[in-house]
Design an enzyme around this catalytic site. Structure first.
Site, PDB file in Angstrom:
ATOM      1  N   HIS A  34       0.813  -1.210   0.000  1.00  0.00           N
ATOM      2  CA  HIS A  34       0.000   0.000   0.000  1.00  0.00           C
ATOM      3  C   HIS A  34       0.850   1.265   0.000  1.00  0.00           C
ATOM      4  CE1 HIS A  34      -3.641   2.335   0.727  1.00  0.00           C
ATOM      5  NE2 HIS A  34      -3.008   2.981   1.694  1.00  0.00           N
ATOM      6  N   TYR A  37       4.414   0.429  -2.968  1.00  0.00           N
ATOM      7  CA  TYR A  37       4.157   0.074  -4.375  1.00  0.00           C
ATOM      8  C   TYR A  37       5.178  -0.950  -4.891  1.00  0.00           C
ATOM      9  CZ  TYR A  37       0.989   4.135  -4.670  1.00  0.00           C
ATOM     10  OH  TYR A  37      -0.042   5.032  -4.483  1.00  0.00           O
ATOM     11  N   GLU A  95      -7.315   8.892  -4.273  1.00  0.00           N
ATOM     12  CA  GLU A  95      -6.987   7.869  -3.281  1.00  0.00           C
ATOM     13  C   GLU A  95      -8.022   6.758  -3.323  1.00  0.00           C
ATOM     14  OE1 GLU A  95      -4.852   6.774  -1.223  1.00  0.00           O
ATOM     15  OE2 GLU A  95      -3.349   8.340  -1.183  1.00  0.00           O
ATOM     16  N   HIS A  97     -10.009   3.786  -0.798  1.00  0.00           N
ATOM     17  CA  HIS A  97     -10.304   3.295   0.548  1.00  0.00           C
ATOM     18  C   HIS A  97     -11.161   2.048   0.393  1.00  0.00           C
ATOM     19  CE1 HIS A  97      -9.869   5.276   4.717  1.00  0.00           C
ATOM     20  NE2 HIS A  97      -8.697   5.196   4.136  1.00  0.00           N
ATOM     21  N   HIS A  99     -10.524  -1.641   1.072  1.00  0.00           N
ATOM     22  CA  HIS A  99     -10.723  -2.598   2.164  1.00  0.00           C
ATOM     23  C   HIS A  99     -11.527  -1.997   3.319  1.00  0.00           C
ATOM     24  CE1 HIS A  99      -8.315  -5.244  -0.071  1.00  0.00           C
ATOM     25  NE2 HIS A  99      -7.575  -5.776   0.883  1.00  0.00           N
ATOM     26  N   ARG A 118      -7.267  16.275   2.931  1.00  0.00           N
ATOM     27  CA  ARG A 118      -6.064  16.718   3.652  1.00  0.00           C
ATOM     28  C   ARG A 118      -4.824  16.653   2.748  1.00  0.00           C
ATOM     29  NH1 ARG A 118      -8.534  13.554   7.325  1.00  0.00           N
ATOM     30  NH2 ARG A 118      -6.942  11.920   7.199  1.00  0.00           N
ATOM     31  N   ASP A 500      -4.530   8.811 -11.678  1.00  0.00           N
ATOM     32  CA  ASP A 500      -5.117   7.484 -11.801  1.00  0.00           C
ATOM     33  C   ASP A 500      -5.146   6.761 -10.462  1.00  0.00           C
ATOM     34  OD1 ASP A 500      -2.555   6.188 -11.320  1.00  0.00           O
ATOM     35  OD2 ASP A 500      -2.059   6.619 -13.384  1.00  0.00           O
ATOM     36  N   GLY A 537      -1.226   9.752  -8.634  1.00  0.00           N
ATOM     37  CA  GLY A 537      -2.151   8.628  -8.581  1.00  0.00           C
ATOM     38  C   GLY A 537      -1.992   7.795  -7.337  1.00  0.00           C
TER      39      GLY A 537
END
Length: 729
Positions: A34, A37, A95, A97, A99, A118, A500, A537
């Site tokens: 996460h 990468y 971004e 979210h 899970h 933020r 992306d 991205g």
């Protein structure tokens, strides 16, 4: 999770000792998929991220892009470069979210909004627009509706409470998301060279100041949780990894951030997101080539007896880490107190290592660059995806029209966007429900907002089509990029930049990684062809569950600009001829038609000159004789025409075949015009122009396909398109 043995060996060799417990969890999270990468970074070099408009590209909390305004006369100085600037800057980020939104759909989605806002603030920008791209399992499943309802409520309650309009996005349903929904949120902010800051520490000796909510135990290990497949009992076992949002504190933080920027009190900033304080502070100083000394006991805490690793890793929301010069610390404290926000001076920037102490003992002492950027990359096997054979089911026009127009993917999304305050901030010139939203960027020499419509319109489009990328990942991703650009062009805007959100399953599976690699390459290829830099991205992998991996999903958010912000609508005016710009569809691959009736087909052929297509569509949209424009995408021409019908206007249309009617080749637009010759002149040889019929002043769509004919009035079409709304009434 725990550190893999190979990582532990590498860390031990670098440190010359075993890592402490706090260091172990820091590495576990910052070296997770996460944050680091590890499976995707080797692929991301395919994206072209540079351009004269790009001020800051990938690698910061959000990208910064210059948008010249036609009447701007600013001669202020960019405090970072010393150069004069005469442009407005937008920030742009996205971004996921995913899970968290499965485990707790309300808080998972809400905190996704808070985090991307933020990220915008940390670049010195004021957030002005949000988009959300949402993906769920089949709509007829009760659990899909539960997740859908909770996610939309979370986004609306958070966005509405902080006063940032949600102006666009997409909603898709596909069996591949049964065990793992996707929630991808993008944000646009407004700043300029004088106010802009970055997440790069500036000088040793500056203080690190934590402002916002107190730190609790919520969201512990969120980064590592997002880097593994969802388990069957994730909704109960992983709930502590989901953060809990507080939009009213976020609103106070937004306004406090503005005050800090107005008084030039901030040297750099970072949002506390993945990996909490440890992630934000270590990345901040590593990016600037510095270290830090942090006393974890100074962090204002919500719960008693918190341990060092909890303080470091908790992802409690509504918190920002600021770099502040010593002489400005007292003023920063005063502003935080004014907005009723917690404020702690937790340490300072220094040369050397990233050091954290707790109860007088050193619990972290590592090289910050090694911690933030030292994770080794994965070398994974990939199996190249294959396109399907052609096997098209035969259905009557009436059956096909009613099934496709009423499908959840193509039905009205008004139930969603009516829950969002899309007008707060008074900049929304084109609202949700059209091809693209348009935000008014207004500036005059005197600093007053111009309400004449003569400013710059910032068009925004976001989304992906999993039916396309499941059928043909490479070509489908190309089509996603072209589709978003077409949405902008149909409102008279030309693409400026894109971000992306690349979503995939478990990359350790060669077929899954092959599909993911294909969407990266496809998206990168088309964006480069369109001369649209991908300036930032997010990557979200391990979107896998007991029901299997998600389809490779390349959500793209794209912005474009146009002169003025009065664009043609996507509904019939009832006074002109109807033309189709673009080549007729040549296949049904990836279409809603096949999703409804089964069967397979190769993916449609994409235009040979995508840039020319987009420029021509934008030129037509900006003609004074153009009355309406609407792109052809999900559901094909049938859905486009159905969406254009109003209570008092409709159309009579004739096409040759059901492929013409239901094919979803992107880069096509229906135009209502009073001057067809002007349209043909505007597109020249770039686009084919097909006569479809004429608009009427009756709320009726008469559609002839080959030797079949159907007619539906506005009420009948509305009843078909109420699939989602009806389910929640």
């Amino acid at each position: 999770m725990s550190l893999p043995e190979s990582d532990l060996d590498l860390i031990t060799a670098e440190l010359g000792r075993e890592p402490t417990p706090a260091e172990s969890v820091l590495f576990e999270n910052l070296w997770s998929e996460h944050c680091a990468y590890r499976s995707s970074r080797p692929l991301l070099s395919a994206f072209e991220s540079e351009g004269t408009q790009v001020v800051i590209g990938p690698g910061d909390d959000a990208a910064v892009v210059a948008v010249p305004l036609p009447d701007s006369s600013s001669t202020a100085v960019d405090k970072r470069t010393g150069d004069d600037y005469s442009e407005t800057y937008i920030t742009f980020g996205i971004e996921s979210h995913n899970h968290p939104s499965y485990v707790d759909p309300y808080d998972g989605a809400a905190t996704g909004v808070g985090g991307i806002v933020r990220d915008t603030m940390s670049m010195g920008a004021y957030p002005i627009a949000l988009t959300d791209s949402l993906y769920f399992g089949p709509f007829d499943r009760e659990h899909s509706q539960y997740l859908f309802d909770g996610v939309v409520e979370g986004i609306s309650n958070y966005g509405n409470s902080i006063g940032v309009p949600t102006v666009g996005g997409s909603v898709e349903f596909h069996e591949g998301y049964i065990g793992n929904p996707l929630v991808n949120v993008a944000c646009v902010g407004l700043t300029n060279g004088e106010r802009m800051i970055t997440a790069e520490a500036q000088a040793a000796g500056n203080k690190l100041v934590l402002i916002g909510n107190a730190t609790g135990r919520d969201g512990l290990g969120g980064a590592s949780f997002a880097s593994e497949d969802l388990s069957e009992d994730a909704e109960t076992e992983d709930r502590p990894a989901v953060q809990v949002g507080d939009p009213y504190t976020e609103k106070l933080l937004i306004e406090a951030n503005e005050q800090l920027l107005d008084e030039s009190l901030v040297e750099s900033a970072r949002d506390l997101g993945a990996a909490g304080l440890g992630g934000a502070s270590s990345e901040l100083v590593a990016k600037g080539g510095f270290g830090a000394k942090i006393d974890l006991n100074r962090v204002h805490q919500r719960e008693p007896n918190m341990k060092a690793l909890e303080i470091l890793l908790a992802e409690s929301q509504e918190r920002m880490c600021y770099e502040v010069t010593p002489e400005n610390v007292d003023r920063v404290k005063t502003i935080a107190e004014r907005f009723d926000l917690g404020c702690s001076v937790i340490g300072e920037v220094q040369d050397g290592n990233y050091v954290c102490t707790f109860d007088g003992e050193v619990v972290v002492d590592v090289a910050p660059v090694f911690l933030a950027d030292g994770a080794p990359m994965n070398d994974l096997d990939a199996t190249e995806p294959q396109q399907p054979e052609t096997d098209i089911p035969d259905r009557s026009l009436a059956e096909a029209f009613e099934a496709v127009v009423s499908a959840p993917n193509t039905a009205s999304k008004a139930w969603v966007y009516r829950q969002y305050d899309h007008e707060v901030g008074t900049r929304t010139a084109m609202k949700p429900g059209d091809d693209a939203a348009i935000i008014a960027l207004r500036e005059t020499a005197g600093g007053e907002d111009d309400i004449s419509g003569a400013g710059t319109g910032l068009a925004i489009s976001a989304g992906a089509v999993p039916n396309w990328t499941a059928t043909a990942p490479f070509a489908g991703a190309q089509a996603v990029a072209l589709e978003n650009a077409t949405n902008l062009a149909s409102k008279g805007a030309l693409p400026l930049a894109a971000v992306d959100c690349l979503n995939g399953g478990n990359p350790e599976k060669p077929d899954v990684y092959g599909g993911f690699k294909a969407i990266v390459d496809g998206l990168a290829t088309m964006c480069e062809t369109l001369s649209t830099p991908v300036v930032g991205g997010n990557v979200s992998l391990y979107n896998d569950s007991v029901s299997g991996p998600i389809p490779p999903t390349p959500t793209l958010a794209m912005v474009g600009t146009r002169s003025g912000y009065n664009a043609p609508p996507a509904s019939f005016a009832g006074e002109g001829e109807l033309l189709l710009l673009g080549e007729p569809a040549d296949s049904l691959g990836g279409s809603e038609y096949l999703a409804q009736f089964g069967g397979t087909d190769r993916f449609p052929t994409l235009p040979s000159d995508p840039s020319g297509v987009i420029e021509s569509i934008a030129a037509v949209a900006n003609l004074e004789t153009t009355l309406a424009t609407h792109d052809v995408s999900n559901g094909g021409l049938a859905v486009t025409l159905a969406e254009m019908v109003t209570e008092t206007t409709g159309a009579t249309v004739t096409v040759d075949s059901q492929i013409d009617c239901f094919g979803e080749t992107p880069g096509r637009v229906v135009v209502e015009t009073t001057d067809p010759e002007a349209v043909k002149t505007a597109v020249g040889e770039t686009l084919s122009v097909t006569q479809l019929g004429a608009a009427t002043n009756e709320g009726l769509l008469s559609l002839t396909v080959g030797d079949e004919e159907v007619s539906y009035d506005h009420d009948a079409i509305g009843a078909l398109r109420r699939t989602i709304t009806a389910a929640f009434e």
